[in-house]
Write an enzyme that holds these catalytic residues in place. Structure first.
Site, PDB file in Angstrom:
ATOM      1  N   CYS A 336       0.863  -1.176   0.000  1.00 44.02           N
ATOM      2  CA  CYS A 336       0.000   0.000   0.000  1.00 44.02           C
ATOM      3  C   CYS A 336       0.900   1.227   0.000  1.00 44.02           C
ATOM      4  O   CYS A 336       1.937   1.246   0.673  1.00 44.02           O
ATOM      5  CB  CYS A 336      -0.912  -0.003   1.230  1.00 44.02           C
ATOM      6  SG  CYS A 336      -1.943   1.461   1.382  1.00 44.02           S
ATOM      7  N   GLU A 370       1.822  -4.420  -5.264  1.00 48.66           N
ATOM      8  CA  GLU A 370       0.665  -5.313  -5.170  1.00 48.66           C
ATOM      9  C   GLU A 370      -0.533  -4.685  -5.876  1.00 48.66           C
ATOM     10  O   GLU A 370      -0.770  -3.484  -5.785  1.00 48.66           O
ATOM     11  CB  GLU A 370       0.338  -5.567  -3.696  1.00 48.66           C
ATOM     12  CG  GLU A 370      -0.765  -6.584  -3.458  1.00 48.66           C
ATOM     13  CD  GLU A 370      -0.969  -6.887  -1.994  1.00 48.66           C
ATOM     14  OE1 GLU A 370      -2.078  -7.319  -1.627  1.00 48.66           O
ATOM     15  OE2 GLU A 370      -0.015  -6.678  -1.206  1.00 48.66           O
TER      16      GLU A 370
END
Length: 472
Positions: A336, A370
């Site tokens: 993140c 990700e």
């Protein structure tokens, strides 16, 4: 079973009827009566549950339905009929107060004169009510409290009887009803919504930031519409006053963890989610206000957080951060990533991305963020990959370019390299082979922008003091 107080006949002077007292006396009289009372209460609770599930009743007693927990009668251990009875009692008290005020209209300069006889009698009555309160709970009441807590947990309001005097409890109930009514008015006006993000703004340091998305803060904070946050420890508060008192006592001036990078006034701290759980959870809740796809809030222990700050004479101010798994089987170097809104479009996003790939180079790994990426995250990464490839091609002096070699030198995943080359129209298929075209026009444009930009916000690899963590 939990026992609830039934004071639907409260009078204007704070006294109550004798229904509840009679109920207690009968319960103490014999075991059989107590069992029958418990059975009636069980039936009542089930009926109230059905009312709540169908949104029937309202804490104010003025509406037939409720749309939030703040207006739910069952949550407050009441029935819809009890709420209506309390509403009529409050209306009667309001009429009596209005009448008494009219009678005192001929008395000028009220503040400088002595209280009226009626006010003195009322004060004496309230004082007597508070004096009569029994501060200790008997055995049966304690059992009721424990049963209620075990049965309902946080899904119901705790039993409030005997915590304070009946008069003060009634004042608290009035305040609850009034607050619930005000919230419903705001909801109807579109200023708050139970189904969407109710936190509209946050006060963060010297900035007031508009939020973009919903974040699962506790409802008692989310319903306020505005949160006040300490920019150093990230604790969230309800009011400016609480924040001011907190800042006078807060000893934090930078994130917890180890400072692994410093160049000028820019620092990066490595924070372990297992060692600094509360800070990392608060950081995730803050980030969710500005990220759409983020799902990590509380399970922060398997992650490391790299927090970038900008320092001045007051402390290290949060610029942005990225998190990564301690052990990623897919070699993700970012889980993140966020740049705070007040620092966006200033080059800090690329610095965070560049720093994540610098760590991958030290680890001798190839990394990739990700998925899914947020819209702003995807734009930032594509811009970064384009810049890395054009710099590599500009410095490349050989004749044959290998995507594998580019990946090993830049730590960028080959899949990301191929997608970037395709978007730049620099990858062609010819005679059974993929060829990388060195487009000089794109390289010249990039060099011109670099010259115009100057040596601004960049990551200096020599300023990194870090070794990859082991055994985490």
């Amino acid at each position: 079973m939990p026992r609830r107080k039934r004071n639907t006949g409260s009078s204007s002077d704070g006294t109550e009827d004798s229904d509840f007292s009679a109920d207690l006396e009968s319960a103490e009289g014999s075991e059989n009566v107590h069992r029958r009372s418990s059975a009636r209460l069980t039936r009542f609770t089930r009926a109230s549950l059905r009312l709540s599930q169908s949104s029937q009743g309202h804490l104010t007693g003025r509406h037939e339905r409720h749309f939030s927990i703040s207006g739910c009668p069952l949550y407050h251990n009441l029935s819809a009929d009890e709420c209506k009875g309390k509403a009529s009692s409050r209306d009667k008290q309001a009429e009596e107060r209005t009448l008494s005020h009219r009678q005192d209209e001929n008395r000028h300069a009220t503040r400088s004169q002595a209280p009226t006889e009626r006010q003195l009698r009322y004060k004496e009555k309230v004082t007597e009510l508070r004096r009569k309160r029994n501060s200790s709970l008997n055995k049966e009441q304690k059992e009721d409290y424990m049963d209620h807590r075990q049965s309902h947990g946080t899904s119901r309001e705790p039993l409030l009887e005997n915590i304070t005097s009946d008069y003060d409890l009634e004042l608290f109930r009035k305040a609850q009803a009034r607050a619930s009514d005000d919230l419903d008015k705001l909801r109807l006006a579109g200023q708050v919504s139970e189904s969407s993000n109710m936190i509209k703004t946050i006060v963060f340091g010297r900035y007031e930031l508009d939020t973009w998305y919903h974040s699962p803060y506790p409802e008692e904070y989310a319903r306020l519409g505005r949160l006040y946050m300490c920019e150093f420890c990230l604790k969230y508060m309800k009011s400016q006053t609480i924040l001011r008192r907190h800042m006078a006592k807060c000893v934090w001036k930078h994130p917890p963890g180890d400072e692994i990078y410093r160049k000028g006034n820019i620092s990066v701290f490595e924070v372990d989610g297992k060692k600094n759980k509360i800070y990392c959870q608060n950081l995730c809740l803050l980030a969710k206000l500005f990220l759409d796809h983020k799902t990590l809030y509380y399970d922060v222990e398997p992650f490391l957080f790299y927090v970038m700050t900008e320092a001045d004479n007051t402390g290290c101010h949060l610029v942005g951060y990225f998190s990564k798994e301690k052990n990623s089987f897919l070699n993700y170097n970012v889980s993140c990533i966020l740049t705070m809104p007040q620092y966006m479009r200033q080059g800090y996003g690329k610095m965070l991305i560049d720093f994540s790939y610098l760590l991958s180079k030290v680890e001798e790994r190839v990394g990739s963020p990700e998925r899914p990426l947020s819209d702003l995250g995807l734009i930032s990464y594509r811009s970064y990959w384009k810049e890395v490839l054009l710099r590599y091609l500009n410095n490349f002096q050989g004749k044959e370019i290998s995507i594998k070699e580019i990946s090993q030198e830049t730590a960028v995943n080959p899949v990301d390299i191929v997608s970037t080359l395709q978007s730049l129209q620099m990858l062609k298929y010819w005679k059974g082979k993929h060829l990388v075209l060195k487009r000089q026009d794109l390289i010249d444009d990039w060099k011109a922008k670099e010259t115009k930009r100057g040596n601004g916000k960049t990551i200096d690899p020599t300023a990194l003091k870090w070794t990859p963590p082991k055994g985490t």
